[in-house]
Design a protein around this motif. Sequence first.
Motif, PDB file in Angstrom:
ATOM      1  N   GLU A  55       0.813  -1.213   0.000  1.00 14.07           N
ATOM      2  CA  GLU A  55       0.000   0.000   0.000  1.00 14.07           C
ATOM      3  C   GLU A  55       0.851   1.270   0.000  1.00 14.07           C
ATOM      4  OE1 GLU A  55      -2.707  -0.416   3.261  1.00 14.07           O
ATOM      5  OE2 GLU A  55      -3.590  -2.231   2.416  1.00 14.07           O
ATOM      6  N   ASP A  56       2.170   1.122   0.020  1.00 13.40           N
ATOM      7  CA  ASP A  56       3.079   2.271   0.002  1.00 13.40           C
ATOM      8  C   ASP A  56       2.821   3.106  -1.255  1.00 13.40           C
ATOM      9  OD1 ASP A  56       5.922   3.378   1.049  1.00 13.40           O
ATOM     10  OD2 ASP A  56       5.922   3.307  -1.148  1.00 13.40           O
ATOM     11  N   ALA A  57       2.624   4.405  -1.087  1.00 10.71           N
ATOM     12  CA  ALA A  57       2.267   5.292  -2.203  1.00 10.71           C
ATOM     13  C   ALA A  57       3.326   5.294  -3.304  1.00 10.71           C
ATOM     14  CB  ALA A  57       2.042   6.710  -1.690  1.00 10.71           C
ATOM     15  N   ASN A  58       4.596   5.306  -2.936  1.00 12.62           N
ATOM     16  CA  ASN A  58       5.659   5.307  -3.944  1.00 12.62           C
ATOM     17  C   ASN A  58       5.724   3.981  -4.690  1.00 12.62           C
ATOM     18  OD1 ASN A  58       6.561   7.976  -3.463  1.00 12.62           O
ATOM     19  ND2 ASN A  58       7.626   7.267  -1.646  1.00 12.62           N
ATOM     20  N   LEU A  59       5.452   2.892  -3.999  1.00 10.62           N
ATOM     21  CA  LEU A  59       5.399   1.587  -4.648  1.00 10.62           C
ATOM     22  C   LEU A  59       4.261   1.546  -5.659  1.00 10.62           C
ATOM     23  CD1 LEU A  59       5.974  -1.436  -5.078  1.00 10.62           C
ATOM     24  CD2 LEU A  59       4.392  -1.849  -3.201  1.00 10.62           C
ATOM     25  N   VAL A  60       3.087   2.023  -5.274  1.00 11.86           N
ATOM     26  CA  VAL A  60       1.933   2.018  -6.170  1.00 11.86           C
ATOM     27  C   VAL A  60       2.247   2.814  -7.436  1.00 11.86           C
ATOM     28  CG1 VAL A  60      -0.486   2.739  -6.417  1.00 11.86           C
ATOM     29  CG2 VAL A  60       0.275   1.594  -4.320  1.00 11.86           C
ATOM     30  N   LYS A  61       2.914   3.952  -7.288  1.00  8.62           N
ATOM     31  CA  LYS A  61       3.307   4.751  -8.461  1.00  8.62           C
ATOM     32  C   LYS A  61       4.274   3.970  -9.341  1.00  8.62           C
ATOM     33  CE  LYS A  61       2.863   9.245  -6.204  1.00  8.62           C
ATOM     34  NZ  LYS A  61       3.612  10.389  -5.652  1.00  8.62           N
ATOM     35  N   ALA A  62       5.239   3.310  -8.729  1.00 12.07           N
ATOM     36  CA  ALA A  62       6.217   2.520  -9.488  1.00 12.07           C
ATOM     37  C   ALA A  62       5.529   1.352 -10.195  1.00 12.07           C
ATOM     38  CB  ALA A  62       7.327   2.012  -8.567  1.00 12.07           C
ATOM     39  N   ALA A  63       4.576   0.710  -9.533  1.00 10.71           N
ATOM     40  CA  ALA A  63       3.843  -0.410 -10.132  1.00 10.71           C
ATOM     41  C   ALA A  63       3.002   0.064 -11.317  1.00 10.71           C
ATOM     42  CB  ALA A  63       2.961  -1.086  -9.083  1.00 10.71           C
ATOM     43  N   ASN A  64       2.326   1.200 -11.162  1.00 14.24           N
ATOM     44  CA  ASN A  64       1.533   1.757 -12.266  1.00 14.24           C
ATOM     45  C   ASN A  64       2.422   2.098 -13.453  1.00 14.24           C
ATOM     46  OD1 ASN A  64      -0.861   1.488 -10.851  1.00 14.24           O
ATOM     47  ND2 ASN A  64      -0.808   3.575 -10.069  1.00 14.24           N
TER      48      ASN A  64
END
Length: 155
Positions: A55-64
């Motif tokens: 759920e880490d915001a930076n991870l979600v951006k990287a995944a997208n």
Amino acid sequence: MGARTGARTGAALLVTALVAALAGRARACGKTVSGVDGGSPTPSVVGAPTDISVEDANLVKAANFAVVKYNMKSNEAYLYKTERLVTAKQQIVNGVLFFIEMYIGKTECRKTGSEQLESCAFVSPTEVKHCNFKVLTIPWKEECTLLSDTCSSIR
């Protein structure tokens, strides 16, 4: 007590103090040394990949970002989008390196360049791929690079 006995006792105390100091230093470096103080190694080592929340915001951006790049390079006629993030690690290098395990699903949206991926519905029945992505982000330069992607169909 002779001079030799006193010297041996002093040397033994010095060795004991040195072992204790090294044991304390090893713990301060993120791990303990087995056999020195009875501890077992811990998984945290400075500079090594560490687990992070999906759920880490930076991870979600990287995944997208990884999914968008995957869609750009694939020969598929339809777009894929994130179905579920499974696990992730990050490593601090000359930026932040993300190791992402996730599932992506095929959508009803064709690759036209004008679609909003978030609004694309999954096809039914869902066609899913299991993927591992490696993404390097350099936040202070606002750069993102997909270093590797490995995806395989599972259903």
